[in-house]
Design a protein around this motif. Sequence first.
Motif, PDB file in Angstrom:
ATOM      1  N   GLU A 195       0.828  -1.208   0.000  1.00  0.00           N
ATOM      2  CA  GLU A 195       0.000   0.000   0.000  1.00  0.00           C
ATOM      3  C   GLU A 195       0.866   1.264   0.000  1.00  0.00           C
ATOM      4  OE1 GLU A 195      -3.843  -1.869   2.376  1.00  0.00           O
ATOM      5  OE2 GLU A 195      -2.476  -0.534   3.437  1.00  0.00           O
ATOM      6  N   GLU A 196       1.906   1.275   0.822  1.00  0.00           N
ATOM      7  CA  GLU A 196       2.767   2.460   0.886  1.00  0.00           C
ATOM      8  C   GLU A 196       3.555   2.653  -0.404  1.00  0.00           C
ATOM      9  OE1 GLU A 196       2.526   4.839   2.974  1.00  0.00           O
ATOM     10  OE2 GLU A 196       1.189   3.790   4.344  1.00  0.00           O
ATOM     11  N   ARG A 197       3.990   1.562  -1.019  1.00  0.00           N
ATOM     12  CA  ARG A 197       4.669   1.688  -2.313  1.00  0.00           C
ATOM     13  C   ARG A 197       3.731   2.267  -3.361  1.00  0.00           C
ATOM     14  NH1 ARG A 197       7.588  -4.188  -2.370  1.00  0.00           N
ATOM     15  NH2 ARG A 197       9.364  -3.654  -1.045  1.00  0.00           N
ATOM     16  N   GLU A 198       2.489   1.825  -3.352  1.00  0.00           N
ATOM     17  CA  GLU A 198       1.493   2.333  -4.297  1.00  0.00           C
ATOM     18  C   GLU A 198       1.234   3.824  -4.052  1.00  0.00           C
ATOM     19  OE1 GLU A 198      -1.265   1.918  -7.457  1.00  0.00           O
ATOM     20  OE2 GLU A 198       0.194   0.477  -6.705  1.00  0.00           O
ATOM     21  N   LYS A 199       1.099   4.205  -2.788  1.00  0.00           N
ATOM     22  CA  LYS A 199       0.890   5.616  -2.464  1.00  0.00           C
ATOM     23  C   LYS A 199       2.086   6.456  -2.886  1.00  0.00           C
ATOM     24  CE  LYS A 199      -2.258   4.835   1.384  1.00  0.00           C
ATOM     25  NZ  LYS A 199      -2.460   4.949   2.840  1.00  0.00           N
ATOM     26  N   ALA A 200       3.289   5.948  -2.680  1.00  0.00           N
ATOM     27  CA  ALA A 200       4.491   6.680  -3.089  1.00  0.00           C
ATOM     28  C   ALA A 200       4.496   6.875  -4.595  1.00  0.00           C
ATOM     29  CB  ALA A 200       5.741   5.934  -2.633  1.00  0.00           C
ATOM     30  N   GLU A 201       4.146   5.826  -5.314  1.00  0.00           N
ATOM     31  CA  GLU A 201       4.144   5.887  -6.780  1.00  0.00           C
ATOM     32  C   GLU A 201       3.177   6.943  -7.301  1.00  0.00           C
ATOM     33  OE1 GLU A 201       2.840   2.900 -10.338  1.00  0.00           O
ATOM     34  OE2 GLU A 201       4.002   2.026  -8.704  1.00  0.00           O
TER      35      GLU A 201
ATOM     36  N   ASN B  27       3.677  14.966  -4.968  1.00  0.00           N
ATOM     37  CA  ASN B  27       4.863  15.794  -4.782  1.00  0.00           C
ATOM     38  C   ASN B  27       6.000  14.974  -4.167  1.00  0.00           C
ATOM     39  OD1 ASN B  27       4.640  15.951  -1.804  1.00  0.00           O
ATOM     40  ND2 ASN B  27       2.730  17.023  -2.302  1.00  0.00           N
ATOM     41  N   PRO B  28       7.216  15.477  -4.217  1.00  0.00           N
ATOM     42  CA  PRO B  28       8.361  14.734  -3.684  1.00  0.00           C
ATOM     43  C   PRO B  28       8.259  14.423  -2.193  1.00  0.00           C
ATOM     44  CG  PRO B  28       9.130  16.501  -5.108  1.00  0.00           C
ATOM     45  CD  PRO B  28       7.639  16.697  -4.920  1.00  0.00           C
ATOM     46  N   ALA B  29       7.664  15.325  -1.415  1.00  0.00           N
ATOM     47  CA  ALA B  29       7.524  15.079   0.025  1.00  0.00           C
ATOM     48  C   ALA B  29       6.602  13.879   0.285  1.00  0.00           C
ATOM     49  CB  ALA B  29       6.996  16.322   0.732  1.00  0.00           C
TER      50      ALA B  29
ATOM     51  N   THR C 203       7.542   6.299   0.919  1.00  0.00           N
ATOM     52  CA  THR C 203       8.691   5.414   0.751  1.00  0.00           C
ATOM     53  C   THR C 203       9.301   5.086   2.105  1.00  0.00           C
ATOM     54  OG1 THR C 203       9.135   6.284  -1.449  1.00  0.00           O
ATOM     55  CG2 THR C 203      10.952   5.173  -0.361  1.00  0.00           C
ATOM     56  N   ASP C 204       9.399   6.084   2.978  1.00  0.00           N
ATOM     57  CA  ASP C 204       9.927   5.845   4.330  1.00  0.00           C
ATOM     58  C   ASP C 204       9.041   4.873   5.104  1.00  0.00           C
ATOM     59  OD1 ASP C 204      12.039   7.551   3.814  1.00  0.00           O
ATOM     60  OD2 ASP C 204      11.220   9.228   4.996  1.00  0.00           O
ATOM     61  N   PHE C 205       7.724   5.048   4.991  1.00  0.00           N
ATOM     62  CA  PHE C 205       6.807   4.118   5.653  1.00  0.00           C
ATOM     63  C   PHE C 205       7.009   2.699   5.119  1.00  0.00           C
ATOM     64  CE2 PHE C 205       3.690   7.640   6.815  1.00  0.00           C
ATOM     65  CZ  PHE C 205       3.923   7.541   8.181  1.00  0.00           C
ATOM     66  N   ALA C 206       7.105   2.557   3.816  1.00  0.00           N
ATOM     67  CA  ALA C 206       7.300   1.233   3.222  1.00  0.00           C
ATOM     68  C   ALA C 206       8.589   0.601   3.739  1.00  0.00           C
ATOM     69  CB  ALA C 206       7.329   1.324   1.696  1.00  0.00           C
ATOM     70  N   ARG C 207       9.653   1.379   3.813  1.00  0.00           N
ATOM     71  CA  ARG C 207      10.929   0.853   4.313  1.00  0.00           C
ATOM     72  C   ARG C 207      10.826   0.424   5.770  1.00  0.00           C
ATOM     73  NH1 ARG C 207      14.369   5.505   1.478  1.00  0.00           N
ATOM     74  NH2 ARG C 207      14.524   4.563  -0.584  1.00  0.00           N
ATOM     75  N   GLU C 208      10.105   1.200   6.568  1.00  0.00           N
ATOM     76  CA  GLU C 208       9.936   0.825   7.983  1.00  0.00           C
ATOM     77  C   GLU C 208       9.133  -0.467   8.101  1.00  0.00           C
ATOM     78  OE1 GLU C 208      10.094   0.650  12.083  1.00  0.00           O
ATOM     79  OE2 GLU C 208      11.354   1.695  10.649  1.00  0.00           O
ATOM     80  N   TYR C 209       8.069  -0.606   7.312  1.00  0.00           N
ATOM     81  CA  TYR C 209       7.318  -1.860   7.335  1.00  0.00           C
ATOM     82  C   TYR C 209       8.190  -3.027   6.872  1.00  0.00           C
ATOM     83  CZ  TYR C 209       2.888   0.519   8.264  1.00  0.00           C
ATOM     84  OH  TYR C 209       1.870   1.256   8.840  1.00  0.00           O
ATOM     85  N   GLU C 210       9.040  -2.794   5.880  1.00  0.00           N
ATOM     86  CA  GLU C 210       9.961  -3.842   5.421  1.00  0.00           C
ATOM     87  C   GLU C 210      10.928  -4.244   6.531  1.00  0.00           C
ATOM     88  OE1 GLU C 210      11.687  -1.873   2.078  1.00  0.00           O
ATOM     89  OE2 GLU C 210      10.153  -2.621   0.686  1.00  0.00           O
ATOM     90  N   ARG C 211      11.431  -3.250   7.270  1.00  0.00           N
ATOM     91  CA  ARG C 211      12.346  -3.537   8.377  1.00  0.00           C
ATOM     92  C   ARG C 211      11.648  -4.392   9.441  1.00  0.00           C
ATOM     93  NH1 ARG C 211      13.260  -2.393  13.259  1.00  0.00           N
ATOM     94  NH2 ARG C 211      11.561  -0.912  13.453  1.00  0.00           N
ATOM     95  N   ARG C 212      10.422  -4.026   9.760  1.00  0.00           N
ATOM     96  CA  ARG C 212       9.654  -4.784  10.756  1.00  0.00           C
ATOM     97  C   ARG C 212       9.362  -6.197  10.268  1.00  0.00           C
ATOM     98  NH1 ARG C 212       5.306  -0.576  13.402  1.00  0.00           N
ATOM     99  NH2 ARG C 212       6.810   1.091  13.819  1.00  0.00           N
ATOM    100  N   LEU C 213       9.035  -6.325   8.989  1.00  0.00           N
ATOM    101  CA  LEU C 213       8.759  -7.643   8.432  1.00  0.00           C
ATOM    102  C   LEU C 213      10.005  -8.526   8.485  1.00  0.00           C
ATOM    103  CD1 LEU C 213       6.855  -9.617   7.006  1.00  0.00           C
ATOM    104  CD2 LEU C 213       7.513  -8.540   4.840  1.00  0.00           C
ATOM    105  N   GLN C 214      11.145  -7.975   8.104  1.00  0.00           N
ATOM    106  CA  GLN C 214      12.384  -8.752   8.143  1.00  0.00           C
ATOM    107  C   GLN C 214      12.730  -9.175   9.564  1.00  0.00           C
ATOM    108  OE1 GLN C 214      14.054 -10.015   5.586  1.00  0.00           O
ATOM    109  NE2 GLN C 214      12.415  -9.186   4.335  1.00  0.00           N
TER     110      GLN C 214
END
Length: 62
Positions: free
Chosen positions: A16-22, A26-28, A34-45
């Motif tokens: 979902e976060e990757r889709e929202k980023a895409e 705006n860049p912000a 993207t930061d949210f997606a990375r944090e979820y990835e960190r938690r998943l790992q």
Amino acid sequence: MTVESDIEYLSRRIEEEREKAEHADNPAGYRIHTDFAREYERRLQALIADQPVPASMNGHVA
């Protein structure tokens, strides 16, 4: 909550976060999602790393 549902939840949130980023306007917005997606990835790992490896996966026969 079971480990399976935690994995499913985090996987869904990553997508979902990757889709929202895409589709960010705006860049912000892109950066935040993207930061949210990375944090979820960190938690998943971390969650996956804490799971025991089944005997068939670690070289031992059950």
